[in-house]
Write a protein that holds these residues in place. Structure first.
Motif, mmCIF file in Angstrom:
data_model
loop_
_atom_site.group_PDB
_atom_site.id
_atom_site.type_symbol
_atom_site.label_atom_id
_atom_site.label_comp_id
_atom_site.label_asym_id
_atom_site.label_seq_id
_atom_site.Cartn_x
_atom_site.Cartn_y
_atom_site.Cartn_z
ATOM 1 N N TYR A 97 0.707 -1.119 -0.102
ATOM 2 C CA TYR A 97 0.166 0.185 -0.057
ATOM 3 C C TYR A 97 1.072 1.216 0.129
ATOM 4 N N SER A 98 0.428 2.323 -0.514
ATOM 5 C CA SER A 98 0.929 3.504 -0.341
ATOM 6 C C SER A 98 1.161 3.865 1.040
ATOM 7 N N ALA B 132 -14.698 11.971 4.071
ATOM 8 C CA ALA B 132 -14.445 11.394 5.618
ATOM 9 C C ALA B 132 -14.752 10.056 5.574
ATOM 10 N N TYR B 133 -14.240 9.101 4.720
ATOM 11 C CA TYR B 133 -14.315 7.725 4.851
ATOM 12 C C TYR B 133 -12.797 7.333 5.251
ATOM 13 N N TYR B 134 -12.788 6.197 5.724
ATOM 14 C CA TYR B 134 -11.470 5.520 6.038
ATOM 15 C C TYR B 134 -10.944 4.712 4.687
ATOM 16 N N MET B 135 -9.728 4.957 4.324
ATOM 17 C CA MET B 135 -9.297 4.352 3.168
ATOM 18 C C MET B 135 -7.985 4.170 3.078
ATOM 19 N N ARG B 136 -7.304 3.244 2.180
ATOM 20 C CA ARG B 136 -5.980 3.097 1.785
ATOM 21 C C ARG B 136 -5.832 2.548 0.281
ATOM 22 N N TYR B 137 -4.853 2.828 -0.408
ATOM 23 C CA TYR B 137 -4.522 2.676 -1.651
ATOM 24 C C TYR B 137 -3.702 1.437 -2.007
ATOM 25 N N ILE C 279 4.896 3.729 -14.447
ATOM 26 C CA ILE C 279 3.890 4.320 -13.044
ATOM 27 C C ILE C 279 2.715 3.813 -13.585
ATOM 28 N N SER C 280 1.932 3.318 -12.479
ATOM 29 C CA SER C 280 0.757 2.893 -12.649
ATOM 30 C C SER C 280 -0.206 3.626 -11.421
ATOM 31 N N GLY C 281 -1.321 3.836 -11.783
ATOM 32 C CA GLY C 281 -2.315 4.112 -10.967
ATOM 33 C C GLY C 281 -2.103 5.850 -10.422
ATOM 34 N N PHE C 282 -1.752 5.838 -8.982
ATOM 35 C CA PHE C 282 -1.734 7.160 -8.395
ATOM 36 C C PHE C 282 -0.386 7.789 -7.950
ATOM 37 N N LYS D 204 5.617 5.654 -6.428
ATOM 38 C CA LYS D 204 5.906 4.254 -5.811
ATOM 39 C C LYS D 204 5.498 3.147 -6.882
ATOM 40 N N MET D 205 6.297 2.319 -7.012
ATOM 41 C CA MET D 205 6.032 1.208 -8.014
ATOM 42 C C MET D 205 6.569 0.064 -7.385
#
Length: 231
Positions: A54-55, A74-79, A132-135, A150-151
């Motif tokens: 994860y990031s 305001a939600y709890y999240m992770r990538y 690089i993919s995603g965010f 980050k990769m």
């Protein structure tokens, strides 16, 4: 054979009629705001397993901005770096929203005690960077932008990695930093001269020497970008 053809035809028609299964989710997290009539159209999916890379491994409260104009606040999240989706807690359940539906997200990092913002690669000048993919995290915004990417990769596929954090016997997480100026993207190099030539800012070399800044340190890269943006 006729039955198989009918089943296939029905499956195709179903896909055409329902290309995406949308859900109406409260825009404002009820845990913080209580009941709200405002809802966002979201395309969540159930998780078959929890990711590993994860990031940020922490669950951070933040905001997610969808490319259909809706948002989740305001939600709890992770990538998840590998699967390119955001894991998000909705009504006590962990759901996943694919990165293709998201423009950006932001949260307050409880580990680093700072707000952090991530942009979809497709809406930045990083869109043509194949590795690089995603965010990508945007560390500084302005005339000069600073991106942190980050990769995750297998070591046998790596070529000259620079900054590596999480590692194990199978994969590594490589970090790359980029400056962007007037739409031009520049991968920050080991060569101080090359970096200074790209930034092309009067007094920058003296500022770097005075403050003993390094192009290999994230905090220093931010200070350098802020100095350029102040000119």
């Amino acid at each position: 054979m006729l039955i198989k053809k009918r089943i296939l035809t029905l499956a195709i028609l179903t896909f055409i009629q329902f290309p995406n299964l949308y859900a109406q989710i409260p825009t404002l997290n009820p845990f913080f705001f209580g009941d709200s009539s405002k809802e966002s159209k979201v395309t969540p999916s159930n998780l078959t397993s929890i990711g590993k890379y994860y990031s940020d491994t922490n669950w951070n409260a933040g905001n997610l901005f969808l490319n259909n104009g809706d948002s989740l606040v305001a939600y709890y999240m992770r990538y998840d770096l590998v699967r390119n989706h955001v894991e998000i807690i909705i009504d006590t359940k962990i759901k996943a929203i694919n990165g293709s539906f998201i423009d950006s997200l932001e949260w307050f990092s409880i580990g680093r005690l700072r707000p952090e913002k991530y942009l979809n690669k497709k809406i930045t000048s990083l869109r043509n960077e194949a590795d690089i993919s995603g965010f990508t995290e945007i560390l500084c915004d302005g005339k000069i932008k600073l991106y942190k990417c980050k990769m995750v990769f297998a070591p046998r596929q790596a070529t000259s990695p620079t900054l590596v954090n999480d590692t194990d016997s199978e994969v590594q997480v490589l970090e790359k930093y980029y400056y962007e100026k007037s739409g031009e993207l520049f991968e920050i190099a080991n060569s101080k001269k090359r970096n200074l030539n790209f930034l092309d800012t009067k007094g920058l070399d003296g500022f770097i020497k005075q403050e003993n800044l390094k192009f290999s340190n994230e905090r220093d890269l931010i200070e350098i970008a802020e100095f350029v943006n102040s000119k």
